[in-house]
Design a protein around this motif. Sequence first.
Motif, PDB file in Angstrom:
ATOM      1  N   GLY A 174       6.933   9.379  16.667  1.00 26.36           N
ATOM      2  CA  GLY A 174       8.179   9.231  15.925  1.00 26.36           C
ATOM      3  C   GLY A 174       8.061   8.844  14.468  1.00 26.36           C
ATOM      4  N   PRO A 175       7.307   7.771  14.135  1.00 25.25           N
ATOM      5  CA  PRO A 175       7.232   7.377  12.722  1.00 25.25           C
ATOM      6  C   PRO A 175       6.705   8.478  11.818  1.00 25.25           C
ATOM      7  CG  PRO A 175       6.416   5.624  14.135  1.00 25.25           C
ATOM      8  CD  PRO A 175       6.626   6.812  15.015  1.00 25.25           C
ATOM      9  N   TRP A 176       5.770   9.272  12.333  1.00 23.62           N
ATOM     10  CA  TRP A 176       5.160  10.326  11.521  1.00 23.62           C
ATOM     11  C   TRP A 176       6.085  11.533  11.408  1.00 23.62           C
ATOM     12  CZ3 TRP A 176       1.713   7.605   9.351  1.00 23.62           C
ATOM     13  CH2 TRP A 176       1.103   6.566  10.072  1.00 23.62           C
ATOM     14  N   VAL A 177       6.806  11.838  12.456  1.00 23.01           N
ATOM     15  CA  VAL A 177       7.793  12.913  12.389  1.00 23.01           C
ATOM     16  C   VAL A 177       8.904  12.515  11.413  1.00 23.01           C
ATOM     17  CG1 VAL A 177       9.464  14.266  13.700  1.00 23.01           C
ATOM     18  CG2 VAL A 177       7.263  13.680  14.726  1.00 23.01           C
ATOM     19  N   LEU A 178       9.331  11.256  11.486  1.00 19.84           N
ATOM     20  CA  LEU A 178      10.333  10.757  10.545  1.00 19.84           C
ATOM     21  C   LEU A 178       9.810  10.868   9.120  1.00 19.84           C
ATOM     22  CD1 LEU A 178      13.017   9.299   9.911  1.00 19.84           C
ATOM     23  CD2 LEU A 178      11.799   7.135  10.234  1.00 19.84           C
ATOM     24  N   ALA A 179       8.539  10.494   8.909  1.00 18.90           N
ATOM     25  CA  ALA A 179       7.949  10.570   7.573  1.00 18.90           C
ATOM     26  C   ALA A 179       7.976  11.997   7.044  1.00 18.90           C
ATOM     27  CB  ALA A 179       6.518  10.051   7.606  1.00 18.90           C
ATOM     28  N   SER A 180       7.700  12.960   7.914  1.00 18.36           N
ATOM     29  CA  SER A 180       7.697  14.367   7.472  1.00 18.36           C
ATOM     30  C   SER A 180       9.103  14.830   7.102  1.00 18.36           C
ATOM     31  CB  SER A 180       7.112  15.265   8.565  1.00 18.36           C
ATOM     32  OG  SER A 180       7.995  15.384   9.671  1.00 18.36           O
ATOM     33  N   VAL A 181      10.108  14.353   7.828  1.00 17.17           N
ATOM     34  CA  VAL A 181      11.494  14.723   7.538  1.00 17.17           C
ATOM     35  C   VAL A 181      11.959  14.083   6.232  1.00 17.17           C
ATOM     36  CG1 VAL A 181      13.884  14.509   8.335  1.00 17.17           C
ATOM     37  CG2 VAL A 181      12.075  15.092   9.962  1.00 17.17           C
ATOM     38  N   LEU A 182      11.517  12.851   5.976  1.00 19.07           N
ATOM     39  CA  LEU A 182      11.940  12.141   4.769  1.00 19.07           C
ATOM     40  C   LEU A 182      11.312  12.724   3.510  1.00 19.07           C
ATOM     41  CD1 LEU A 182      11.860   8.424   6.007  1.00 19.07           C
ATOM     42  CD2 LEU A 182      13.831   9.935   5.779  1.00 19.07           C
ATOM     43  N   GLU A 183      10.167  13.403   3.658  1.00 25.49           N
ATOM     44  CA  GLU A 183       9.510  14.070   2.527  1.00 25.49           C
ATOM     45  C   GLU A 183       9.321  13.116   1.353  1.00 25.49           C
ATOM     46  OE1 GLU A 183      12.377  17.315   2.142  1.00 25.49           O
ATOM     47  OE2 GLU A 183      10.842  18.676   2.902  1.00 25.49           O
ATOM     48  N   CYS A 184       8.690  11.986   1.626  1.00 26.45           N
ATOM     49  CA  CYS A 184       8.519  10.951   0.616  1.00 26.45           C
ATOM     50  C   CYS A 184       7.120  10.341   0.714  1.00 26.45           C
ATOM     51  CB  CYS A 184       9.579   9.861   0.806  1.00 26.45           C
ATOM     52  SG  CYS A 184       9.371   8.923   2.344  1.00 26.45           S
ATOM     53  N   PRO A 185       6.719   9.559  -0.285  1.00 22.69           N
ATOM     54  CA  PRO A 185       5.435   8.872  -0.197  1.00 22.69           C
ATOM     55  C   PRO A 185       5.420   7.885   0.977  1.00 22.69           C
ATOM     56  CG  PRO A 185       6.238   8.878  -2.452  1.00 22.69           C
ATOM     57  CD  PRO A 185       7.371   9.368  -1.593  1.00 22.69           C
ATOM     58  N   VAL A 186       4.261   7.754   1.598  1.00 20.44           N
ATOM     59  CA  VAL A 186       4.089   6.844   2.725  1.00 20.44           C
ATOM     60  C   VAL A 186       3.019   5.819   2.364  1.00 20.44           C
ATOM     61  CG1 VAL A 186       3.484   6.630   5.162  1.00 20.44           C
ATOM     62  CG2 VAL A 186       4.721   8.655   4.354  1.00 20.44           C
ATOM     63  N   TYR A 187       3.346   4.543   2.604  1.00 20.80           N
ATOM     64  CA  TYR A 187       2.418   3.460   2.288  1.00 20.80           C
ATOM     65  C   TYR A 187       2.114   2.667   3.554  1.00 20.80           C
ATOM     66  CZ  TYR A 187       4.395   4.446  -2.335  1.00 20.80           C
ATOM     67  OH  TYR A 187       4.833   5.069  -3.480  1.00 20.80           O
ATOM     68  N   LEU A 188       0.912   2.110   3.618  1.00 22.77           N
ATOM     69  CA  LEU A 188       0.568   1.167   4.688  1.00 22.77           C
ATOM     70  C   LEU A 188       0.659  -0.233   4.116  1.00 22.77           C
ATOM     71  CD1 LEU A 188      -2.565   2.698   6.474  1.00 22.77           C
ATOM     72  CD2 LEU A 188      -0.133   3.028   6.989  1.00 22.77           C
ATOM     73  N   MET A 189       1.148  -1.178   4.937  1.00 24.58           N
ATOM     74  CA  MET A 189       1.242  -2.551   4.475  1.00 24.58           C
ATOM     75  C   MET A 189       0.875  -3.505   5.603  1.00 24.58           C
ATOM     76  SD  MET A 189       4.383  -4.625   2.654  1.00 24.58           S
ATOM     77  CE  MET A 189       5.405  -4.736   4.128  1.00 24.58           C
ATOM     78  N   PHE A 190      -0.058  -4.419   5.306  1.00 27.05           N
ATOM     79  CA  PHE A 190      -0.428  -5.490   6.225  1.00 27.05           C
ATOM     80  C   PHE A 190      -0.386  -6.794   5.441  1.00 27.05           C
ATOM     81  CE2 PHE A 190      -2.820  -1.688   7.360  1.00 27.05           C
ATOM     82  CZ  PHE A 190      -2.537  -1.533   8.716  1.00 27.05           C
ATOM     83  N   CYS A 191       0.264  -7.799   5.974  1.00 24.16           N
ATOM     84  CA  CYS A 191       0.295  -9.121   5.348  1.00 24.16           C
ATOM     85  C   CYS A 191      -0.408 -10.093   6.287  1.00 24.16           C
ATOM     86  CB  CYS A 191       1.730  -9.568   5.083  1.00 24.16           C
ATOM     87  SG  CYS A 191       1.836 -11.168   4.242  1.00 24.16           S
ATOM     88  N   MET A 192      -1.588 -10.566   5.875  1.00 25.99           N
ATOM     89  CA  MET A 192      -2.448 -11.349   6.750  1.00 25.99           C
ATOM     90  C   MET A 192      -2.607 -12.773   6.228  1.00 25.99           C
ATOM     91  SD  MET A 192      -2.864  -8.620   8.492  1.00 25.99           S
ATOM     92  CE  MET A 192      -3.807  -9.359   9.820  1.00 25.99           C
ATOM     93  N   GLN A 193      -2.519 -13.742   7.122  1.00 25.93           N
ATOM     94  CA  GLN A 193      -2.757 -15.129   6.736  1.00 25.93           C
ATOM     95  C   GLN A 193      -4.239 -15.317   6.466  1.00 25.93           C
ATOM     96  OE1 GLN A 193      -2.612 -18.525   9.557  1.00 25.93           O
ATOM     97  NE2 GLN A 193      -0.858 -19.192   8.353  1.00 25.93           N
ATOM     98  N   ALA A 194      -4.564 -15.871   5.314  1.00 22.88           N
ATOM     99  CA  ALA A 194      -5.946 -16.114   4.932  1.00 22.88           C
ATOM    100  C   ALA A 194      -6.197 -17.617   4.868  1.00 22.88           C
ATOM    101  CB  ALA A 194      -6.241 -15.456   3.592  1.00 22.88           C
ATOM    102  N   GLN A 195      -7.420 -17.992   4.548  1.00 17.92           N
ATOM    103  CA  GLN A 195      -7.745 -19.413   4.462  1.00 17.92           C
ATOM    104  C   GLN A 195      -6.913 -20.100   3.395  1.00 17.92           C
ATOM    105  OE1 GLN A 195     -11.980 -19.815   3.933  1.00 17.92           O
ATOM    106  NE2 GLN A 195     -12.403 -19.481   6.107  1.00 17.92           N
TER     107      GLN A 195
END
Length: 335
Positions: A235-256
């Motif tokens: 689903g997320p990838w099919v939605l991305a193809s329909v939106l025809e827009c840039p796709v970014y990955l985001m991870f927010c991780m707790q560090a020391q």
Amino acid sequence: MSERHWASRQERGSYLGIVTLLTLYRYGGRWLLKLLLAPIISYFLLTGGDARRASLQYLRRLHRYCQQSGQPSPFRRVPGWRHSWRHFWQFGLAAVDKIDAWIGRIKLADITYRGDITFKALNEQPQGGLLLCSHLGNIEVARAMSKERYQKRMNVLVFTQHARAFNRALQQVNAEAGIDLIQVTDIDVAFAIEMKQRIENGEYVVIVGDRISVTAPEHVIMQDFLGQPAPFAMGPWVLASVLECPVYLMFCMQAQSGYDVYFKRFREQVVLPRKQRHAALQSVVADYAANLAMIAQRYPYQWYNFYDFWTLPAAPERAKPTTTHNDIEGSRGYD
């Protein structure tokens, strides 16, 4: 035999319980809440057999994957119940971090960007895009920080009742916590058109890619993750193809010290040619899974999928068939 769908598992906790924790936090601070979390986490670890087994499965699979691929394991030995307790504990701390973020106790100085783009750069772009996230790390912290400083609207797709309860409780701390949340059950053509319009107006849509559809669990791509095939939603990838827009990955991780935000340009556009559709889906999902594995190795206790991630489950009983466009396959939001 199929496992139960993740959505059919009863969420442990309630709106009242969350409000109670928020009240304790408001009057006793972070340290009081952490003190109270210790027995609560221990209780859930002892009584939550399914979640405990899922935790051990993930931790041991990560350990074995590192050994077999010749990479250093984050664990000195095969993970056991103490590692699982730490895994649960980290999940509890993530909830506290969400509160910290929305009441303004996390500052921009606490954020370290580790990627090829920042929120500031996104804010300066005229077009919006799709942010692909996961249950690895704490994207609520990044969302709160973005909301505090930048004008770009983030439309966060939310599905589960637990997510609604938690965000409803967060609004008692900060009324803006739920402004950009969009509760969805299915992503159909009309919804996709609305999201595309928002993106053209410079807004962003946030969705997770590491949980399969509630209404169409069969719409998956099997892809290797930590050395074993796992089902990932189409689903997320099919939605991305329909939106025809840039796709970014985001991870927010707790560090020391503070938080590491991994922000990456993933695709300028996801293209799914009709004749090579499956191969194209396999490619983007493989890339996404590889990024998940990389981050999991660096932050092993911040994986918050407490169910058998590698088994394709049966559809939950409450899921009812819905009529959607055949190009918008079962997807779901961020919880």
